[in-house]
Design a protein around this motif. Structure first.
Motif, PDB file in Angstrom:
ATOM      1  N   ASP A  81     -22.148 110.217  25.177  1.00 11.24           N
ATOM      2  CA  ASP A  81     -21.504 110.733  26.386  1.00 11.24           C
ATOM      3  C   ASP A  81     -21.618 109.731  27.529  1.00 11.24           C
ATOM      4  N   ALA A  82     -22.789 109.112  27.683  1.00  7.90           N
ATOM      5  CA  ALA A  82     -22.985 108.108  28.744  1.00  7.90           C
ATOM      6  C   ALA A  82     -22.103 106.885  28.486  1.00  7.90           C
ATOM      7  N   TRP A  83     -22.002 106.494  27.238  1.00  7.48           N
ATOM      8  CA  TRP A  83     -21.171 105.347  26.855  1.00  7.48           C
ATOM      9  C   TRP A  83     -19.713 105.619  27.234  1.00  7.48           C
ATOM     10  N   LYS A  84     -19.238 106.818  26.968  1.00  7.74           N
ATOM     11  CA  LYS A  84     -17.833 107.137  27.216  1.00  7.74           C
ATOM     12  C   LYS A  84     -17.529 107.423  28.681  1.00  7.74           C
ATOM     13  N   SER A  85     -18.516 107.871  29.445  1.00  7.87           N
ATOM     14  CA  SER A  85     -18.258 108.265  30.836  1.00  7.87           C
ATOM     15  C   SER A  85     -18.808 107.288  31.871  1.00  7.87           C
ATOM     16  N   GLY A  86     -19.645 106.352  31.431  1.00  7.42           N
ATOM     17  CA  GLY A  86     -20.288 105.448  32.380  1.00  7.42           C
ATOM     18  C   GLY A  86     -19.395 104.317  32.844  1.00  7.42           C
ATOM     19  N   PRO A  87     -19.891 103.567  33.812  1.00  9.11           N
ATOM     20  CA  PRO A  87     -19.114 102.427  34.303  1.00  9.11           C
ATOM     21  C   PRO A  87     -18.925 101.369  33.211  1.00  9.11           C
ATOM     22  N   ARG A  88     -17.794 100.704  33.273  1.00 11.73           N
ATOM     23  CA  ARG A  88     -17.434  99.715  32.254  1.00 11.73           C
ATOM     24  C   ARG A  88     -18.545  98.691  32.007  1.00 11.73           C
ATOM     25  N   GLU A  89     -19.198  98.242  33.064  1.00 14.91           N
ATOM     26  CA  GLU A  89     -20.223  97.197  32.908  1.00 14.91           C
ATOM     27  C   GLU A  89     -21.483  97.697  32.198  1.00 14.91           C
ATOM     28  N   GLU A  90     -21.604  99.003  31.995  1.00 13.57           N
ATOM     29  CA  GLU A  90     -22.774  99.555  31.289  1.00 13.57           C
ATOM     30  C   GLU A  90     -22.421 100.105  29.915  1.00 13.57           C
ATOM     31  N   ARG A  91     -21.189 100.067  29.542  1.00 16.28           N
ATOM     32  CA  ARG A  91     -20.779 100.712  28.289  1.00 16.28           C
ATOM     33  C   ARG A  91     -21.476 100.134  27.062  1.00 16.28           C
ATOM     34  N   GLU A  92     -21.656  98.828  27.028  1.00 10.37           N
ATOM     35  CA  GLU A  92     -22.333  98.224  25.869  1.00 10.37           C
ATOM     36  C   GLU A  92     -23.797  98.634  25.809  1.00 10.37           C
ATOM     37  N   LEU A  93     -24.427  98.833  26.949  1.00  9.42           N
ATOM     38  CA  LEU A  93     -25.815  99.310  26.969  1.00  9.42           C
ATOM     39  C   LEU A  93     -25.889 100.678  26.297  1.00  9.42           C
ATOM     40  N   TRP A  94     -25.068 101.618  26.775  1.00  6.00           N
ATOM     41  CA  TRP A  94     -25.120 102.981  26.239  1.00  6.00           C
ATOM     42  C   TRP A  94     -24.651 103.019  24.788  1.00  6.00           C
ATOM     43  N   ARG A  95     -23.652 102.216  24.455  1.00  8.08           N
ATOM     44  CA  ARG A  95     -23.199 102.169  23.063  1.00  8.08           C
ATOM     45  C   ARG A  95     -24.317 101.638  22.169  1.00  8.08           C
ATOM     46  N   GLY A  96     -24.993 100.587  22.633  1.00 13.79           N
ATOM     47  CA  GLY A  96     -26.100 100.030  21.858  1.00 13.79           C
ATOM     48  C   GLY A  96     -27.238 101.022  21.669  1.00 13.79           C
ATOM     49  N   LEU A  97     -27.571 101.756  22.724  1.00 10.51           N
ATOM     50  CA  LEU A  97     -28.624 102.771  22.607  1.00 10.51           C
ATOM     51  C   LEU A  97     -28.204 103.866  21.627  1.00 10.51           C
ATOM     52  N   ALA A  98     -26.931 104.267  21.670  1.00  9.71           N
ATOM     53  CA  ALA A  98     -26.425 105.261  20.720  1.00  9.71           C
ATOM     54  C   ALA A  98     -26.500 104.719  19.291  1.00  9.71           C
ATOM     55  N   GLN A  99     -26.182 103.437  19.108  1.00  6.05           N
ATOM     56  CA  GLN A  99     -26.250 102.830  17.774  1.00  6.05           C
ATOM     57  C   GLN A  99     -27.686 102.802  17.266  1.00  6.05           C
ATOM     58  N   LEU A 100     -28.642 102.547  18.151  1.00  8.96           N
ATOM     59  CA  LEU A 100     -30.046 102.571  17.730  1.00  8.96           C
ATOM     60  C   LEU A 100     -30.432 103.963  17.242  1.00  8.96           C
ATOM     61  N   ALA A 101     -29.992 104.994  17.971  1.00 10.37           N
ATOM     62  CA  ALA A 101     -30.301 106.369  17.570  1.00 10.37           C
ATOM     63  C   ALA A 101     -29.648 106.705  16.228  1.00 10.37           C
ATOM     64  N   VAL A 102     -28.422 106.254  16.025  1.00  7.85           N
ATOM     65  CA  VAL A 102     -27.745 106.505  14.747  1.00  7.85           C
ATOM     66  C   VAL A 102     -28.402 105.697  13.626  1.00  7.85           C
ATOM     67  N   GLY A 103     -28.873 104.496  13.938  1.00  7.20           N
ATOM     68  CA  GLY A 103     -29.595 103.717  12.935  1.00  7.20           C
ATOM     69  C   GLY A 103     -30.843 104.446  12.457  1.00  7.20           C
ATOM     70  N   LEU A 104     -31.583 105.033  13.401  1.00 12.42           N
ATOM     71  CA  LEU A 104     -32.757 105.820  13.034  1.00 12.42           C
ATOM     72  C   LEU A 104     -32.330 107.054  12.239  1.00 12.42           C
ATOM     73  N   THR A 105     -31.220 107.652  12.602  1.00  7.54           N
ATOM     74  CA  THR A 105     -30.704 108.815  11.866  1.00  7.54           C
ATOM     75  C   THR A 105     -30.457 108.440  10.410  1.00  7.54           C
ATOM     76  N   HIS A 106     -29.763 107.331  10.184  1.00  6.21           N
ATOM     77  CA  HIS A 106     -29.477 106.909   8.807  1.00  6.21           C
ATOM     78  C   HIS A 106     -30.755 106.588   8.049  1.00  6.21           C
ATOM     79  N   ALA A 107     -31.690 105.931   8.702  1.00  7.27           N
ATOM     80  CA  ALA A 107     -32.958 105.612   8.044  1.00  7.27           C
ATOM     81  C   ALA A 107     -33.684 106.894   7.641  1.00  7.27           C
ATOM     82  N   ALA A 108     -33.709 107.884   8.522  1.00  4.50           N
ATOM     83  CA  ALA A 108     -34.398 109.141   8.233  1.00  4.50           C
ATOM     84  C   ALA A 108     -33.664 109.966   7.180  1.00  4.50           C
ATOM     85  N   ARG A 109     -32.358 109.775   7.061  1.00  8.55           N
ATOM     86  CA  ARG A 109     -31.573 110.481   6.037  1.00  8.55           C
ATOM     87  C   ARG A 109     -31.694 109.807   4.671  1.00  8.55           C
TER      88      ARG A 109
END
Length: 163
Positions: free
Chosen positions: A70-98
């Motif tokens: 949600d932050a990635w999609k709604s945040g300022p353009r200059e921060e989108r990669e930060l929020w996208r990267g944090l979301a990817q880290l969370a999904v990476g942990l999700t896949h590892a745990a699955r």
């Protein structure tokens, strides 16, 4: 061909109504699941990081990813990669745990690359260095041993520098 109609949300988009477990995996209809994160919620960066950390600590990285997305999609353009990267880290942990070490390692590496440009001046006290180390270490572990069992709660990263 007789197919069951797809679940749809209030706007008519295809959206599975099946309950989900704590790692976001679909459960059979009628089973007790974990409440989903509402989508499209605009939060402050502080609220986003607090809620995502709460979910990570609870062993629910899939749900944390939704908050960060949600932050990635709604945040300022200059921060989108930060929020996208944090979301990817969370999904990476999700896949590892699955039990998907290949997908987990790939997403952890991708997330670390996405947040790396913010290392010189980390916004919102996000621990870019610590998160990058955590992601690379877990990804390396997953690549070395594809039978490793990852507990999402035990391996949850700290999103921000401890104050």
């Amino acid at each position: 061909m007789n197919r069951t109609p797809r679940d749809r949300d209030t706007e008519g988009r295809a959206r599975s109504a099946r309950p989900r477990d704590g790692l976001g995996r679909p459960l059979p209809y009628g089973e007790e699941g974990v409440a989903r994160q509402p989508e499209g919620v605009v939060r402050t960066p502080e609220e986003t990081l607090v809620e995502a950390q709460r979910l990570l600590d609870a062993g629910m990285p899939f749900h944390a990813h939704e908050v960060l997305e949600d932050a990635w999609k709604s945040g300022p353009r200059e921060e989108r990669e930060l929020w996208r990267g944090l979301a990817q880290l969370a999904v990476g942990l999700t896949h590892a745990a699955r039990g998907n070490p290949t997908g987990g390692a790939a997403l952890l590496a991708r997330g670390a690359r996405s947040i790396a440009p913010y290392a010189a001046a980390p916004p919102y006290a996000v621990d870019i260095g610590g998160l990058s180390r955590w992601a690379h270490e877990l990804a390396d572990e997953l690549r070395r041993d594809d039978t490793v069992v990852v507990s999402a709660a035990e391996r949850a990263p700290r999103l921000r520098v401890s104050r």
